[in-house]
Write a protein that holds these residues in place. Sequence first.
Motif, PDB file in Angstrom:
ATOM      1  N   ALA A   1       0.719  -1.106  -0.114  1.00 13.87           N
ATOM      2  CA  ALA A   1       0.047   0.095   0.117  1.00 13.87           C
ATOM      3  C   ALA A   1       0.919   1.269  -0.122  1.00 13.87           C
ATOM      4  O   ALA A   1       0.744   2.203  -0.787  1.00 13.87           O
ATOM      5  N   PHE A   2       1.707   1.395   0.896  1.00  5.90           N
ATOM      6  CA  PHE A   2       2.696   2.333   1.074  1.00  5.90           C
ATOM      7  C   PHE A   2       3.356   2.787  -0.420  1.00  5.90           C
ATOM      8  O   PHE A   2       3.543   3.768  -0.959  1.00  5.90           O
ATOM      9  N   LEU A   3       4.087   1.545  -1.084  1.00  3.84           N
ATOM     10  CA  LEU A   3       4.753   1.626  -2.176  1.00  3.84           C
ATOM     11  C   LEU A   3       4.002   2.099  -3.344  1.00  3.84           C
ATOM     12  O   LEU A   3       4.298   3.096  -4.038  1.00  3.84           O
ATOM     13  N   VAL A   4       2.743   1.595  -3.707  1.00  7.51           N
ATOM     14  CA  VAL A   4       2.344   1.931  -4.696  1.00  7.51           C
ATOM     15  C   VAL A   4       1.406   3.659  -4.417  1.00  7.51           C
ATOM     16  O   VAL A   4       1.149   4.089  -5.324  1.00  7.51           O
ATOM     17  N   SER A   5       1.236   3.975  -3.356  1.00  8.27           N
ATOM     18  CA  SER A   5       0.904   5.323  -3.220  1.00  8.27           C
ATOM     19  C   SER A   5       1.925   6.269  -3.538  1.00  8.27           C
ATOM     20  O   SER A   5       1.713   7.352  -4.210  1.00  8.27           O
TER      21      SER A   5
ATOM     22  N   ASN B   1       9.705   8.490   8.673  1.00 13.88           N
ATOM     23  CA  ASN B   1       9.939   7.536   7.533  1.00 13.88           C
ATOM     24  C   ASN B   1      11.046   8.283   6.675  1.00 13.88           C
ATOM     25  O   ASN B   1      11.956   7.567   6.136  1.00 13.88           O
ATOM     26  N   ARG B   2      10.808   9.440   6.236  1.00  9.18           N
ATOM     27  CA  ARG B   2      11.696  10.072   5.286  1.00  9.18           C
ATOM     28  C   ARG B   2      13.228  10.242   6.050  1.00  9.18           C
ATOM     29  O   ARG B   2      14.085  10.140   5.354  1.00  9.18           O
ATOM     30  N   ALA B   3      13.234  10.397   7.227  1.00  3.85           N
ATOM     31  CA  ALA B   3      14.285  10.553   7.921  1.00  3.85           C
ATOM     32  C   ALA B   3      15.205   9.185   7.925  1.00  3.85           C
ATOM     33  O   ALA B   3      16.481   9.152   8.107  1.00  3.85           O
ATOM     34  N   ALA B   4      14.358   8.167   8.273  1.00 10.16           N
ATOM     35  CA  ALA B   4      14.954   6.860   8.382  1.00 10.16           C
ATOM     36  C   ALA B   4      15.605   6.518   7.164  1.00 10.16           C
ATOM     37  O   ALA B   4      16.778   6.017   7.125  1.00 10.16           O
ATOM     38  N   VAL B   5      14.933   6.846   6.046  1.00 11.49           N
ATOM     39  CA  VAL B   5      15.706   6.433   4.650  1.00 11.49           C
ATOM     40  C   VAL B   5      16.821   7.400   4.402  1.00 11.49           C
ATOM     41  O   VAL B   5      18.008   6.928   3.783  1.00 11.49           O
ATOM     42  N   ARG B   6      16.775   8.632   4.667  1.00  7.96           N
ATOM     43  CA  ARG B   6      17.783   9.615   4.634  1.00  7.96           C
ATOM     44  C   ARG B   6      19.121   9.248   5.344  1.00  7.96           C
ATOM     45  O   ARG B   6      20.386   9.539   4.812  1.00  7.96           O
ATOM     46  N   ALA B   7      18.817   8.707   6.257  1.00  4.83           N
ATOM     47  CA  ALA B   7      20.071   8.374   7.371  1.00  4.83           C
ATOM     48  C   ALA B   7      20.985   7.085   6.876  1.00  4.83           C
ATOM     49  O   ALA B   7      22.155   6.830   7.374  1.00  4.83           O
TER      50      ALA B   7
ATOM     51  N   LEU C   1      16.312  -3.048   2.262  1.00  3.36           N
ATOM     52  CA  LEU C   1      15.037  -2.758   1.588  1.00  3.36           C
ATOM     53  C   LEU C   1      14.170  -4.179   1.889  1.00  3.36           C
ATOM     54  O   LEU C   1      14.629  -5.146   1.798  1.00  3.36           O
ATOM     55  N   VAL C   2      12.974  -3.793   2.060  1.00  2.00           N
ATOM     56  CA  VAL C   2      11.798  -5.193   1.969  1.00  2.00           C
ATOM     57  C   VAL C   2      10.771  -4.966   0.828  1.00  2.00           C
ATOM     58  O   VAL C   2       9.968  -5.730   0.627  1.00  2.00           O
TER      59      VAL C   2
ATOM     60  N   LEU D   1      11.409   1.472   8.574  1.00  7.44           N
ATOM     61  CA  LEU D   1       9.856   2.125   8.378  1.00  7.44           C
ATOM     62  C   LEU D   1       9.177   1.463   9.307  1.00  7.44           C
ATOM     63  O   LEU D   1       7.905   1.987   9.472  1.00  7.44           O
ATOM     64  N   PHE D   2       9.122   0.120   9.486  1.00 10.89           N
ATOM     65  CA  PHE D   2       8.354  -0.606  10.553  1.00 10.89           C
ATOM     66  C   PHE D   2       8.267  -0.216  11.876  1.00 10.89           C
ATOM     67  O   PHE D   2       7.329  -0.229  12.701  1.00 10.89           O
ATOM     68  N   ALA D   3       9.656   0.789  12.077  1.00 12.49           N
ATOM     69  CA  ALA D   3       9.685   1.215  13.717  1.00 12.49           C
ATOM     70  C   ALA D   3       9.352   2.613  13.779  1.00 12.49           C
ATOM     71  O   ALA D   3       9.360   3.167  14.808  1.00 12.49           O
ATOM     72  N   THR D   4       8.779   3.305  12.828  1.00 15.64           N
ATOM     73  CA  THR D   4       8.363   4.578  12.655  1.00 15.64           C
ATOM     74  C   THR D   4       6.848   4.888  12.700  1.00 15.64           C
ATOM     75  O   THR D   4       6.103   3.800  12.263  1.00 15.64           O
ATOM     76  N   GLY D   5       6.271   5.943  13.044  1.00 17.17           N
ATOM     77  CA  GLY D   5       4.841   6.221  12.791  1.00 17.17           C
ATOM     78  C   GLY D   5       4.274   7.301  11.875  1.00 17.17           C
ATOM     79  O   GLY D   5       3.355   7.575  12.073  1.00 17.17           O
TER      80      GLY D   5
END
Length: 144
Positions: A33-37, A107-113, A121-122, A98-102
């Motif tokens: 759901a998140f990816l296709v959005s 989410n963006r900060a977790a990827v940026r880090a 990647l999952v 991203l499973f640990a963020t809310g």
Amino acid sequence: MSDAPEAPVRFDTKIAVLLREDLEPWQRLNVTAFLVSGLGSQVPEVIGEPYEDADGVRYLPMFRQPVLVFEGTKETLTAAHARVLSRSLPRAVFTSDLFATGNDRDNRAAVRAVGTDELDLVGIAVYGPKNAVDKVIKGARMHP
């Protein structure tokens, strides 16, 4: 007036989601759901027209074509990620962090880090010409 049935709509493009095979069922749904959005928000041509029922109640538009869901190993996702980047196709990523963020900001900060080659990647979503998307997801199998 012709009685011949309309030919099925064929697309020269593909929307594909590739999920890591070790995800829990709820994670698979959430990640998809998140990816296709992400694709729907940045690639307007993938969105069809709004829906309306026989009583005139309107509904939001959805993708104009099927979303194909695949699965593969962590290594398959890593290889697909490298291929999608080399082809510069529209893509979205979901990492295990991203499973640990809310929320979106975290989410963006977790990827940026995390550096590109170090992302855990999952899931990946990709859109583009069929043959290019097929090359990106090479080695993956259809989700059961």
